[in-house]
Write an enzyme that holds these catalytic residues in place. Sequence first.
Site, PDB file in Angstrom:
ATOM      1  N   TRP A 152       0.800  -0.945  -0.556  1.00 46.90           N
ATOM      2  CA  TRP A 152       0.288   0.215  -0.104  1.00 46.90           C
ATOM      3  C   TRP A 152       0.906   1.314   0.104  1.00 46.90           C
ATOM      4  O   TRP A 152       1.411   1.451   0.572  1.00 46.90           O
ATOM      5  CB  TRP A 152      -0.827   0.243   0.807  1.00 46.90           C
ATOM      6  CG  TRP A 152      -2.044  -0.905   1.201  1.00 46.90           C
ATOM      7  CD1 TRP A 152      -3.060  -1.300   0.706  1.00 46.90           C
ATOM      8  CD2 TRP A 152      -2.239  -2.514   1.997  1.00 46.90           C
ATOM      9  NE1 TRP A 152      -3.985  -2.525   0.506  1.00 46.90           N
ATOM     10  CE2 TRP A 152      -3.075  -3.140   1.545  1.00 46.90           C
ATOM     11  CE3 TRP A 152      -0.826  -2.882   2.838  1.00 46.90           C
ATOM     12  CZ2 TRP A 152      -3.101  -4.718   2.401  1.00 46.90           C
ATOM     13  CZ3 TRP A 152      -1.035  -4.234   3.322  1.00 46.90           C
ATOM     14  CH2 TRP A 152      -2.210  -4.964   3.009  1.00 46.90           C
ATOM     15  N   ARG A 206      -3.728   6.205  -3.014  1.00 46.95           N
ATOM     16  CA  ARG A 206      -2.326   4.594  -2.864  1.00 46.95           C
ATOM     17  C   ARG A 206      -1.632   6.491  -4.413  1.00 46.95           C
ATOM     18  O   ARG A 206      -2.274   6.113  -5.336  1.00 46.95           O
ATOM     19  CB  ARG A 206      -2.708   3.133  -3.908  1.00 46.95           C
ATOM     20  CG  ARG A 206      -3.142   3.130  -2.201  1.00 46.95           C
ATOM     21  CD  ARG A 206      -3.565   1.261  -2.768  1.00 46.95           C
ATOM     22  NE  ARG A 206      -4.001   0.739  -2.086  1.00 46.95           N
ATOM     23  CZ  ARG A 206      -4.685  -0.363  -2.542  1.00 46.95           C
ATOM     24  NH1 ARG A 206      -3.878  -0.963  -3.274  1.00 46.95           N
ATOM     25  NH2 ARG A 206      -5.113  -1.066  -1.226  1.00 46.95           N
ATOM     26  N   ALA A 316     -13.838 -11.406   6.911  1.00 45.29           N
ATOM     27  CA  ALA A 316     -13.448 -10.321   5.963  1.00 45.29           C
ATOM     28  C   ALA A 316     -13.216  -9.885   4.315  1.00 45.29           C
ATOM     29  O   ALA A 316     -12.719 -11.358   4.346  1.00 45.29           O
ATOM     30  CB  ALA A 316     -12.287  -8.895   6.773  1.00 45.29           C
TER      31      ALA A 316
HETATM   32  C1  YSA Z   1      -8.150  -8.406   2.330  1.00 48.42           C
HETATM   33  C2  YSA Z   1      -8.614  -8.773   3.720  1.00 48.42           C
HETATM   34  C3  YSA Z   1      -9.251  -8.509   3.931  1.00 48.42           C
HETATM   35  O1  YSA Z   1     -10.258  -9.293   5.428  1.00 48.42           O
HETATM   36  C4  YSA Z   1     -10.404  -7.160   3.632  1.00 48.42           C
HETATM   37  C5  YSA Z   1     -10.278  -6.583   2.811  1.00 48.42           C
HETATM   38  C6  YSA Z   1      -9.285  -6.467   2.601  1.00 48.42           C
HETATM   39  C7  YSA Z   1      -8.639  -5.867   0.550  1.00 48.42           C
HETATM   40  C8  YSA Z   1      -7.572  -5.058   1.347  1.00 48.42           C
HETATM   41  N1  YSA Z   1      -7.475  -4.103   1.944  1.00 48.42           N
HETATM   42  C9  YSA Z   1      -6.840  -3.930  -0.144  1.00 48.42           C
HETATM   43  O2  YSA Z   1      -6.923  -3.308  -0.073  1.00 48.42           O
HETATM   44  N2  YSA Z   1      -6.099  -5.099  -1.425  1.00 48.42           N
HETATM   45  S1  YSA Z   1      -5.790  -4.969  -2.585  1.00 48.42           S
HETATM   46  O3  YSA Z   1      -4.765  -3.834  -2.193  1.00 48.42           O
HETATM   47  O4  YSA Z   1      -5.281  -5.502  -2.875  1.00 48.42           O
HETATM   48  O5  YSA Z   1      -6.904  -4.319  -3.507  1.00 48.42           O
HETATM   49  C10 YSA Z   1      -8.729  -4.463  -3.374  1.00 48.42           C
HETATM   50  C11 YSA Z   1      -8.384  -4.027  -4.982  1.00 48.42           C
HETATM   51  O6  YSA Z   1      -8.852  -3.585  -5.222  1.00 48.42           O
HETATM   52  C12 YSA Z   1      -8.118  -5.098  -6.236  1.00 48.42           C
HETATM   53  O7  YSA Z   1      -8.250  -6.113  -5.949  1.00 48.42           O
HETATM   54  C13 YSA Z   1      -7.989  -4.270  -6.904  1.00 48.42           C
HETATM   55  O8  YSA Z   1      -9.794  -4.111  -7.829  1.00 48.42           O
HETATM   56  C14 YSA Z   1      -8.485  -2.756  -6.294  1.00 48.42           C
HETATM   57  N3  YSA Z   1      -7.233  -1.742  -6.667  1.00 48.42           N
HETATM   58  C15 YSA Z   1      -6.339  -1.727  -6.418  1.00 48.42           C
HETATM   59  N4  YSA Z   1      -5.653  -0.653  -6.462  1.00 48.42           N
HETATM   60  C16 YSA Z   1      -5.859   0.526  -7.544  1.00 48.42           C
HETATM   61  C17 YSA Z   1      -7.564  -0.791  -7.074  1.00 48.42           C
HETATM   62  N5  YSA Z   1      -8.480  -0.533  -8.079  1.00 48.42           N
HETATM   63  C18 YSA Z   1      -8.284   0.751  -8.779  1.00 48.42           C
HETATM   64  N6  YSA Z   1      -6.655   1.369  -8.715  1.00 48.42           N
HETATM   65  C19 YSA Z   1      -5.932   1.295  -8.043  1.00 48.42           C
HETATM   66  N7  YSA Z   1      -4.600   1.510  -7.725  1.00 48.42           N
END
Ligand code: YSA
Length: 352
Positions: A152, A206, A316
């Site tokens: 992140w 981000r 979650a």
């Molecule tokens: C995981 C486990 C849990 O118990 C609860 C939540 C999560 C998700 C975690 N908080 C998370 O943020 N995971 S992630 O970084 O992989 O992002 C989740 C989703 O957000 C991705 O699969 C994608 O669909 C979207 N995403 C991530 N970066 C992005 C984006 N969408 C658009 N632009 C970006 N830069």
Amino acid sequence: MQDWEREALDAIKKAQDLEALRALKARYLGKKGLLTQEMKALAALPLEERRQRGQQLNALKEALEGALEAREKELEAEALRKALESERQDVSLPGVRLFAGGLHPITLMERELVEIFRALGYQAVEGPELESEFFNFDALNIPEHHPARDMWDTFWLEGAFRLQGPVGEEVEGKLLLRTHTSPMQIRYMVAHTPPFRIVVPGRVFRFEQTDATHEAVFHQLEGLVVGEGITMAHLKGAIYELAQALYGPESRVRFQPVYFPFVEPGAQFAIWWPEGRKWLELGGAGMVHPKVFQAVDAYRKALGLPPAYEGVTGFAFGFGVERLAMLRYGIPDIRYFFSGRLKFLEQFRGVL
Ligand code: YSA
């Protein structure tokens, strides 16, 4: 009556507009007007003549003033009649269409998703976009220097801001723009006791390069279910229901193991999109890590609240909203959403 006197009365009657009338008034009755000059000349006349001429001039003054007033009224009435004529509303003309705004496609998608979960008994709650390092990372089992923080890329804030904690207390520590909606898991658990089912829609930030599928500002939907006897099967059921509601009975779900510090086991999940005949990688999920429950109870203890998360389990999930909206509305590039282009947004007029 002298020639100019007759002419004066005649000119007043024929004056074409109020401006011409005003000019005539100045010409005859003004400071340097003809009548005024005659009045001044009276003083030079012998007494008897002065008296006679004085009477004549007074009568003439009255006549001129009366004529001016009468013509003024006529002209005003005429002007009013013309204005009414030209400004008359034709009530039989078709109405002008008003520009009606529409909801943003992300709002539409977000509402659709929230409705799906509301129908399954979830409550929708929201959290702050300005967040503390503690809720965004530490309490989610991502301590400082943990390599998982690299997942992140973060916008950190400098300067002093006041941030409220889950029960209104003031939060201390480093602040950031939340990188995911997961910190709301902590906030909600601190302030509530299980069992509960919540979804958290919201904007996240981000510090990363943008391309057709990545934005620096985007939206996620988080889910959290905590209670006695909650298992991975419940998680799978929830995502299955989501897939069914979005893409109908032909849709399927797929889970693959993946690491997130705040779940154990952790998974990434995809749903089958029958129309496009492909798997859509939606996001992450898993069973809430015991360390997360412990962090919540420790925080509750510091606030003087009793522990509430011993002997419970929970699942979650969190996924991106933009990707689903791109499919739903046939949008090829994620950057269109917040480009501010009216041409793009106007397509969603009336899609309420
Ligand atoms: C995981 C486990 C849990 O118990 C609860 C939540 C999560 C998700 C975690 N908080 C998370 O943020 N995971 S992630 O970084 O992989 O992002 C989740 C989703 O957000 C991705 O699969 C994608 O669909 C979207 N995403 C991530 N970066 C992005 C984006 N969408 C658009 N632009 C970006 N830069």
